[in-house]
Design an enzyme around this catalytic site. Structure first.
Site, PDB file in Angstrom:
ATOM      1  N   TYR A  51      74.330  95.167 -20.630  1.00  0.00           N
ATOM      2  CA  TYR A  51      73.234  96.085 -20.979  1.00  0.00           C
ATOM      3  C   TYR A  51      72.403  96.457 -19.761  1.00  0.00           C
ATOM      4  O   TYR A  51      72.123  97.631 -19.518  1.00  0.00           O
ATOM      5  CB  TYR A  51      72.358  95.458 -22.074  1.00  0.00           C
ATOM      6  CG  TYR A  51      73.019  95.587 -23.400  1.00  0.00           C
ATOM      7  CD1 TYR A  51      72.832  96.724 -24.180  1.00  0.00           C
ATOM      8  CD2 TYR A  51      73.896  94.609 -23.853  1.00  0.00           C
ATOM      9  CE1 TYR A  51      73.494  96.881 -25.382  1.00  0.00           C
ATOM     10  CE2 TYR A  51      74.569  94.752 -25.054  1.00  0.00           C
ATOM     11  CZ  TYR A  51      74.358  95.894 -25.806  1.00  0.00           C
ATOM     12  OH  TYR A  51      75.023  96.052 -26.982  1.00  0.00           O
ATOM     13  N   GLU A 202      66.810  96.545 -25.353  1.00  0.00           N
ATOM     14  CA  GLU A 202      67.995  97.201 -25.897  1.00  0.00           C
ATOM     15  C   GLU A 202      67.558  98.181 -26.982  1.00  0.00           C
ATOM     16  O   GLU A 202      66.627  97.925 -27.729  1.00  0.00           O
ATOM     17  CB  GLU A 202      68.966  96.162 -26.461  1.00  0.00           C
ATOM     18  CG  GLU A 202      69.605  95.345 -25.358  1.00  0.00           C
ATOM     19  CD  GLU A 202      70.539  94.253 -25.869  1.00  0.00           C
ATOM     20  OE1 GLU A 202      71.045  94.385 -26.991  1.00  0.00           O
ATOM     21  OE2 GLU A 202      70.755  93.278 -25.123  1.00  0.00           O
ATOM     22  N   HIS A 258      55.900  87.932 -25.930  1.00  0.00           N
ATOM     23  CA  HIS A 258      56.404  88.854 -26.956  1.00  0.00           C
ATOM     24  C   HIS A 258      56.815  88.069 -28.206  1.00  0.00           C
ATOM     25  O   HIS A 258      56.510  88.464 -29.332  1.00  0.00           O
ATOM     26  CB  HIS A 258      57.591  89.660 -26.423  1.00  0.00           C
ATOM     27  CG  HIS A 258      57.240  90.491 -25.231  1.00  0.00           C
ATOM     28  ND1 HIS A 258      58.182  91.069 -24.405  1.00  0.00           N
ATOM     29  CD2 HIS A 258      56.036  90.834 -24.709  1.00  0.00           C
ATOM     30  CE1 HIS A 258      57.571  91.719 -23.437  1.00  0.00           C
ATOM     31  NE2 HIS A 258      56.268  91.602 -23.608  1.00  0.00           N
ATOM     32  N   TYR A 298      40.947  86.091 -23.033  1.00  0.00           N
ATOM     33  CA  TYR A 298      41.615  84.847 -23.453  1.00  0.00           C
ATOM     34  C   TYR A 298      43.020  84.694 -22.873  1.00  0.00           C
ATOM     35  O   TYR A 298      43.800  83.882 -23.359  1.00  0.00           O
ATOM     36  CB  TYR A 298      41.710  84.742 -24.992  1.00  0.00           C
ATOM     37  CG  TYR A 298      40.405  84.924 -25.707  1.00  0.00           C
ATOM     38  CD1 TYR A 298      39.336  84.089 -25.450  1.00  0.00           C
ATOM     39  CD2 TYR A 298      40.232  85.946 -26.635  1.00  0.00           C
ATOM     40  CE1 TYR A 298      38.126  84.261 -26.094  1.00  0.00           C
ATOM     41  CE2 TYR A 298      39.027  86.128 -27.289  1.00  0.00           C
ATOM     42  CZ  TYR A 298      37.985  85.279 -27.010  1.00  0.00           C
ATOM     43  OH  TYR A 298      36.786  85.445 -27.650  1.00  0.00           O
ATOM     44  N   ARG A 300      43.809  84.066 -19.569  1.00  0.00           N
ATOM     45  CA  ARG A 300      43.833  83.443 -18.242  1.00  0.00           C
ATOM     46  C   ARG A 300      43.949  81.935 -18.435  1.00  0.00           C
ATOM     47  O   ARG A 300      43.234  81.379 -19.280  1.00  0.00           O
ATOM     48  CB  ARG A 300      42.533  83.740 -17.481  1.00  0.00           C
ATOM     49  CG  ARG A 300      42.281  85.205 -17.261  1.00  0.00           C
ATOM     50  CD  ARG A 300      43.004  85.706 -16.016  1.00  0.00           C
ATOM     51  NE  ARG A 300      42.601  87.060 -15.711  1.00  0.00           N
ATOM     52  CZ  ARG A 300      43.156  88.153 -16.212  1.00  0.00           C
ATOM     53  NH1 ARG A 300      44.160  88.042 -17.051  1.00  0.00           N
ATOM     54  NH2 ARG A 300      42.723  89.338 -15.861  1.00  0.00           N
ATOM     55  N   GLY A 306      37.017  75.563 -27.752  1.00  0.00           N
ATOM     56  CA  GLY A 306      36.183  74.695 -28.586  1.00  0.00           C
ATOM     57  C   GLY A 306      35.147  75.543 -29.271  1.00  0.00           C
ATOM     58  O   GLY A 306      35.393  76.715 -29.545  1.00  0.00           O
ATOM     59  N   CYS A 309      33.413  78.014 -33.920  1.00  0.00           N
ATOM     60  CA  CYS A 309      34.192  78.946 -34.748  1.00  0.00           C
ATOM     61  C   CYS A 309      35.703  78.767 -34.679  1.00  0.00           C
ATOM     62  O   CYS A 309      36.354  78.641 -35.710  1.00  0.00           O
ATOM     63  CB  CYS A 309      33.837  80.382 -34.380  1.00  0.00           C
ATOM     64  SG  CYS A 309      32.148  80.788 -34.824  1.00  0.00           S
ATOM     65  N   LYS A 365      30.673  76.212 -23.935  1.00  0.00           N
ATOM     66  CA  LYS A 365      30.666  77.405 -23.096  1.00  0.00           C
ATOM     67  C   LYS A 365      29.437  77.346 -22.196  1.00  0.00           C
ATOM     68  O   LYS A 365      28.338  77.081 -22.689  1.00  0.00           O
ATOM     69  CB  LYS A 365      30.605  78.651 -23.980  1.00  0.00           C
ATOM     70  CG  LYS A 365      30.952  79.935 -23.254  1.00  0.00           C
ATOM     71  CD  LYS A 365      30.706  81.143 -24.120  1.00  0.00           C
ATOM     72  CE  LYS A 365      31.829  81.405 -25.101  1.00  0.00           C
ATOM     73  NZ  LYS A 365      31.567  82.608 -25.915  1.00  0.00           N
ATOM     74  N   ARG A 372      29.190  71.535 -30.357  1.00  0.00           N
ATOM     75  CA  ARG A 372      30.176  71.284 -31.412  1.00  0.00           C
ATOM     76  C   ARG A 372      31.583  71.601 -30.921  1.00  0.00           C
ATOM     77  O   ARG A 372      31.845  72.658 -30.378  1.00  0.00           O
ATOM     78  CB  ARG A 372      29.841  72.117 -32.656  1.00  0.00           C
ATOM     79  CG  ARG A 372      28.594  71.623 -33.361  1.00  0.00           C
ATOM     80  CD  ARG A 372      28.164  72.562 -34.433  1.00  0.00           C
ATOM     81  NE  ARG A 372      27.740  73.856 -33.886  1.00  0.00           N
ATOM     82  CZ  ARG A 372      27.469  74.930 -34.629  1.00  0.00           C
ATOM     83  NH1 ARG A 372      27.608  74.865 -35.934  1.00  0.00           N
ATOM     84  NH2 ARG A 372      27.083  76.046 -34.062  1.00  0.00           N
TER      85      ARG A 372
HETATM   86  N1  LIG Z   1      69.853  92.753 -22.474  1.00  0.00           N
HETATM   87  C1  LIG Z   1      68.593  92.954 -22.165  1.00  0.00           C
HETATM   88  O1  LIG Z   1      67.881  93.719 -22.815  1.00  0.00           O
HETATM   89  C2  LIG Z   1      67.982  92.263 -20.977  1.00  0.00           C
HETATM   90  C3  LIG Z   1      66.694  92.629 -20.572  1.00  0.00           C
HETATM   91  C4  LIG Z   1      66.134  92.011 -19.466  1.00  0.00           C
HETATM   92  C5  LIG Z   1      66.843  91.020 -18.800  1.00  0.00           C
HETATM   93  N2  LIG Z   1      68.080  90.668 -19.224  1.00  0.00           N
HETATM   94  C6  LIG Z   1      68.786  89.629 -18.461  1.00  0.00           C
HETATM   95  O2  LIG Z   1      69.751  90.285 -17.635  1.00  0.00           O
HETATM   96  C7  LIG Z   1      70.938  89.512 -17.547  1.00  0.00           C
HETATM   97  C8  LIG Z   1      72.106  90.323 -18.055  1.00  0.00           C
HETATM   98  O3  LIG Z   1      71.901  90.615 -19.426  1.00  0.00           O
HETATM   99  P1  LIG Z   1      72.865  91.567 -20.222  1.00  0.00           P
HETATM  100  O4  LIG Z   1      72.332  91.660 -21.597  1.00  0.00           O
HETATM  101  O5  LIG Z   1      73.119  92.803 -19.433  1.00  0.00           O
HETATM  102  O6  LIG Z   1      74.211  90.647 -20.213  1.00  0.00           O
HETATM  103  P2  LIG Z   1      75.646  91.006 -20.772  1.00  0.00           P
HETATM  104  O7  LIG Z   1      76.198  89.734 -21.297  1.00  0.00           O
HETATM  105  O8  LIG Z   1      75.570  92.200 -21.663  1.00  0.00           O
HETATM  106  O9  LIG Z   1      76.430  91.441 -19.464  1.00  0.00           O
HETATM  107  C9  LIG Z   1      76.770  90.554 -18.439  1.00  0.00           C
HETATM  108  C10 LIG Z   1      77.954  91.165 -17.705  1.00  0.00           C
HETATM  109  O10 LIG Z   1      78.248  90.351 -16.584  1.00  0.00           O
HETATM  110  C11 LIG Z   1      79.635  90.336 -16.429  1.00  0.00           C
HETATM  111  N3  LIG Z   1      80.038  89.207 -15.598  1.00  0.00           N
HETATM  112  C12 LIG Z   1      80.086  87.891 -15.909  1.00  0.00           C
HETATM  113  N4  LIG Z   1      80.527  87.184 -14.864  1.00  0.00           N
HETATM  114  C13 LIG Z   1      80.736  88.068 -13.860  1.00  0.00           C
HETATM  115  C14 LIG Z   1      81.182  87.944 -12.542  1.00  0.00           C
HETATM  116  N5  LIG Z   1      81.495  86.742 -12.010  1.00  0.00           N
HETATM  117  N6  LIG Z   1      81.290  89.062 -11.795  1.00  0.00           N
HETATM  118  C15 LIG Z   1      80.966  90.259 -12.298  1.00  0.00           C
HETATM  119  N7  LIG Z   1      80.541  90.442 -13.556  1.00  0.00           N
HETATM  120  C16 LIG Z   1      80.419  89.363 -14.322  1.00  0.00           C
HETATM  121  C17 LIG Z   1      80.148  90.241 -17.856  1.00  0.00           C
HETATM  122  O11 LIG Z   1      81.525  90.599 -17.951  1.00  0.00           O
HETATM  123  C18 LIG Z   1      79.221  91.223 -18.549  1.00  0.00           C
HETATM  124  O12 LIG Z   1      79.756  92.531 -18.521  1.00  0.00           O
HETATM  125  C19 LIG Z   1      70.659  88.228 -18.346  1.00  0.00           C
HETATM  126  O13 LIG Z   1      70.170  87.239 -17.463  1.00  0.00           O
HETATM  127  C20 LIG Z   1      69.579  88.651 -19.305  1.00  0.00           C
HETATM  128  O14 LIG Z   1      68.793  87.550 -19.701  1.00  0.00           O
HETATM  129  C21 LIG Z   1      68.666  91.272 -20.286  1.00  0.00           C
END
Ligand SMILES: NC(=O)c1ccc[n+]([C@@H]2O[C@H](COP(=O)([O-])OP(=O)(O)OC[C@H]3O[C@@H](n4cnc5c(N)ncnc54)[C@H](O)[C@@H]3O)[C@@H](O)[C@H]2O)c1
Length: 479
Positions: A51, A202, A258, A298, A300, A306, A309, A365, A372
């Site tokens: 993704y 996504e 989130h 709130y 930081r 305390g 309230c 505070k 209290r």
């Molecule tokens: N999906 C999200 O919305 C999102 C948002 C922010 C951060 N992240 C972070 O980004 C990272 C990737 O997430 P994602 O959802 O795109 O993962 P994903 O699982 O969709 O894609 C990972 C890709 O890496 C490839 N891969 C694995 N080993 C590899 C290698 N040795 N060489 C080349 N390619 C290789 C896989 O085949 C796959 O296509 C994760 O750490 C995730 O936590 C994801």
């Protein structure tokens, strides 16, 4: 063409640096500052076409860069060769078709080819959870070794940017050593290594790519940070440079926040539904408050909450839910978490082995006399219980003038409180072995600046602005 140049590093050491065509070096107040042409086309490789990688590939190619995509999944590479995106996402098919047709995108499974053809690499491979919750770094460490093995063959400085989510310390403690041992080169000197958290969601990822809440770059050297500023500086948000560990932690803090918000709204929803209140209306109105609710208020790190309230009303809400057989695990965990925060502050003092404690501030505070549910009172009770020699200073609290519930509370908690309180802040600061500072009034700061000693421990629960403006050994309660 790339030209090797010698430049003085920020730490004053001579480092082998490379200056690319398009990067200019200016000297500002004795320090070197690099400038890359904003938005200039770059040769960029992306490792991992899931993704994050697939969206970055399409958007960077759309923005005029020449992009090489790398994945071990041949099916994904084949899809991209045919102009198709390897993910399902709004708008991604059309964008991928356009950028692959105009020749801006190359795909390969060869790390070597990708590194040699590009100057900037984004690592977006997965970091899935293992059975014990820890993250699986197999893919990212493999990529790091493979990139490291190719780097010595390069004539230009390469910038590697980790975009996968990794725990604080992973980039500097694991990824940098993996690249360094495979290459024999040094991060920050022979190649740049950065961490740039990805904030896209996504379903709306192209929109999120173009409208991020902020661009945060954790960088150990100027070269990588400035190249990323040139690539992402046009986005309509603040560009922030910070340390790599801060940027790594930030991603977890954002996702935890989130998740907390979703769970909070759902728990309020469940208890509202049970008592016949419209939860949507409650949360709509809650979100109308931009002063205390949807705001930095709130949010930081500081001392425990305390007062009259928050604890009382939280307890009443939890009781209401219990009567309705509604489970509120998150809201139910707040008071224990708050107590744990006080407990770890108490433990710091007890673990120091020192017997004489001076507390600056007692009310919940600063500037009020409301005792209290004050966390400082809880601390004082424990210190007395442990037989420590305690003195307390709080000019807003006049025991003789306390009335009503406030007086009853303190008499039940600390019956002989009056004998522990002093008006003499200076001698309290001078005499105590441990100072617990819960107030940051000008007179407190002055007394700390003038009367502390290097042998004293200063536990700051107030968040002093200038942590060095005293001579004691400083500890923050959670910083
Ligand atoms: N999906 C999200 O919305 C999102 C948002 C922010 C951060 N992240 C972070 O980004 C990272 C990737 O997430 P994602 O959802 O795109 O993962 P994903 O699982 O969709 O894609 C990972 C890709 O890496 C490839 N891969 C694995 N080993 C590899 C290698 N040795 N060489 C080349 N390619 C290789 C896989 O085949 C796959 O296509 C994760 O750490 C995730 O936590 C994801």
């Amino acid at each position: 063409m790339s030209l090797p140049v010698d430049a003085m590093g920020a730490d004053g050491a001579h480092a082998r640096r490379w200056m690319h065509e398009g990067a200019a070096q200016a000297h500002v107040e004795g320090q070197s500052a690099l400038h890359f042409e904003a938005g200039a086309p770059r040769n960029i490789s992306i490792f991992g076409l899931g993704y994050v990688g697939a969206v970055s590939l399409a958007c960077l190619a759309r923005d005029g860069h020449r992009v090489t995509g790398v994945d071990i999944d041949q099916g994904k590479l084949e899809l991209l060769r045919n102009g198709q995106a390897p993910i399902v996402e709004s708008g991604i098919q059309e964008l991928t078709r356009t950028v692959t047709r105009n020749g801006a995108v190359t795909v390969t499974d060869s790390v070597r080819d990708a590194i040699l053809a590009t100057d900037l690499s984004f690592v977006c491979v997965g970091t899935p959870a293992q059975g014990n919750g820890d993250q699986d770094l197999t893919a990212i460490l493999r990529i790091a070794e493979q990139i490291g093995a190719v780097l010595p063959q390069k004539q230009s400085q390469h910038v590697i940017v980790v975009r996968s989510t990794v725990k604080p310390g992973t980039v500097e403690g694991m990824i940098a050593p993996a690249i360094e041992s495979a290459s024999g080169l040094q991060a920050g000197q022979d190649f740049s290594l950065c961490f740039q958290p990805e904030f896209l969601r996504e379903g709306t990822s192209i929109h999120d790519y173009d409208h991020p809440p902020m661009t945060v770059v954790g960088a150990g050297d100027d070269y990588g940070a400035e190249l990323l500023r040139a690539v992402f500086g046009h986005l309509p948000c603040e560009f922030v440079r910070t340390t790599i560990r801060t940027a790594e932690m930030l991603k977890y803090a954002c996702n935890a926040f989130h998740a907390t918000k979703v769970t909070f709204a759902n728990e309020i929803g469940r208890v509202s539904q049970a008592v016949g209140v419209d939860p949507h209306e409650v949360m709509r109105l809650l979100c109308l408050d931009r002063q205390l609710n949807i705001s930095p208020a709130y949010l930081r790190p500081g001392f425990a909450f305390g007062g009259s309230c928050l604890p009382k009303d939280l307890k009443a809400l939890l009781y209401l839910a219990k009567r309705q057989d509604v489970e509120l695990p998150m809201l139910g965990a707040i008071l224990p978490s708050n107590a744990a925060h006080i407990e770890q502050a108490i433990e710091r003092v007890l673990a120091s082995g020192r017997r004489s404690v001076g507390m600056v501030g007692l009310s919940f505070k600063a500037g009020t006399d409301d005792l209290r549910e004050s966390p400082m009172v809880v601390m004082a009770e424990r210190f007395i219980g442990k037989g420590l020699n305690l003195r307390i200073y709080d000019p807003a609290v006049n025991i003789a003038r306390l009335i009503g519930a406030n007086r009853r509370f303190i008499e039940e908690s600390i019956p002989h409180i009056a004998s522990l309180m002093t008006d003499d802040l200076r001698s309290l600061v001078r005499d105590a072995e441990v100072l617990v500072v819960g107030m940051k009034s000008p007179e407190t700061l002055l007394a700390l600046a003038e009367h502390t000693r290097p042998s004293q421990l200063l536990l700051d629960v107030a968040g002093l602005a200038d942590r060095g403006a005293h001579r004691a050994q400083y500890q923050g309660v959670c910083w």
